[in-house]
Design an enzyme around this catalytic site. Sequence first.
Site, PDB file in Angstrom:
ATOM      1  N   TYR A   1       3.318   0.949 -10.931  1.00  0.00           N
ATOM      2  CA  TYR A   1       3.597  -0.100  -9.943  1.00  0.00           C
ATOM      3  C   TYR A   1       2.796   0.155  -8.662  1.00  0.00           C
ATOM      4  O   TYR A   1       2.173  -0.773  -8.115  1.00  0.00           O
ATOM      5  CB  TYR A   1       5.089  -0.118  -9.633  1.00  0.00           C
TER       6      TYR A   1
ATOM      7  N   LYS B   1      -0.099  -2.257  -6.880  1.00  0.00           N
ATOM      8  CA  LYS B   1      -0.010  -2.773  -5.518  1.00  0.00           C
ATOM      9  C   LYS B   1      -1.240  -2.375  -4.695  1.00  0.00           C
ATOM     10  O   LYS B   1      -1.635  -3.117  -3.788  1.00  0.00           O
ATOM     11  CB  LYS B   1       1.276  -2.281  -4.860  1.00  0.00           C
TER      12      LYS B   1
END
Length: 257
Positions: free
Chosen positions: A153, A157
């Site tokens: 994740y 990002k």
Amino acid sequence: MARIFITGSSTGLGLMTASLLAESGHELVLHARNSGRAKAAAASLPAAHAVVEGDVSTIRATRRLAEEANRHGPYDAVIHNVAIGYREPRRIETADGLPHVFAINTLAPFILTALIEKPKRLVYLSSGLHRTASAALDDITWETRRWDGTQAYSESKLHNVLLAFAVAGYWPDVLSNALEPGWVATRMGGPGATDDLDQAHRTQAWLAVSNDPAALVTARYFYHMQPREVHPASRDSSLQERLIAICERLSGVKLAP
């Protein structure tokens, strides 16, 4: 008034942002993963101009979503909000053989950026976790590393920031920025989140429509409408270009400079 397309806007921060913008009279095109979510989004925000459907976990469906979104454009702004969270316990492959976190968080915003008619402004939702990410792109699809959902994740990002800054260089006539909404108690953030939910959706709305000189910038990163430091690698143009090249190769979609 502006026309704005927001991905992942059937619930959570996407719907909150849409509702805030609709209150000011802007035209909103929402996005939902399936028909059930689309109906729920339309019921939650009856003022929305339209709700388009598309599961962005696959390349084919994301391309179709771009086509459908273009039918309701052109847009003054596109907010790339859609994402899957940081607590994914295992590497789940999509129909394209890609890890779902990468497919949804990284590749889908790239494809939509490339295929939706250029708006005046682009807004990409990142996360403060991007500053903890590895900037190495050698195993971007997690084929050799042991799966780590939080790291996957965080890397996605960072990719969002790299994409935002790369697009700012590709398209000087488009304002392209990224932001972090904070760790807030949405379905993705979880009940233990400690940041201010009332502030989490305001920066993206501000970047999409405001004529405040502080919002009329490009290749910047924000938190609560204030500039914030980014991962040092974010401004590495060679890393930006490498990410673009990887996304082009995997998707078969070109980002035109």
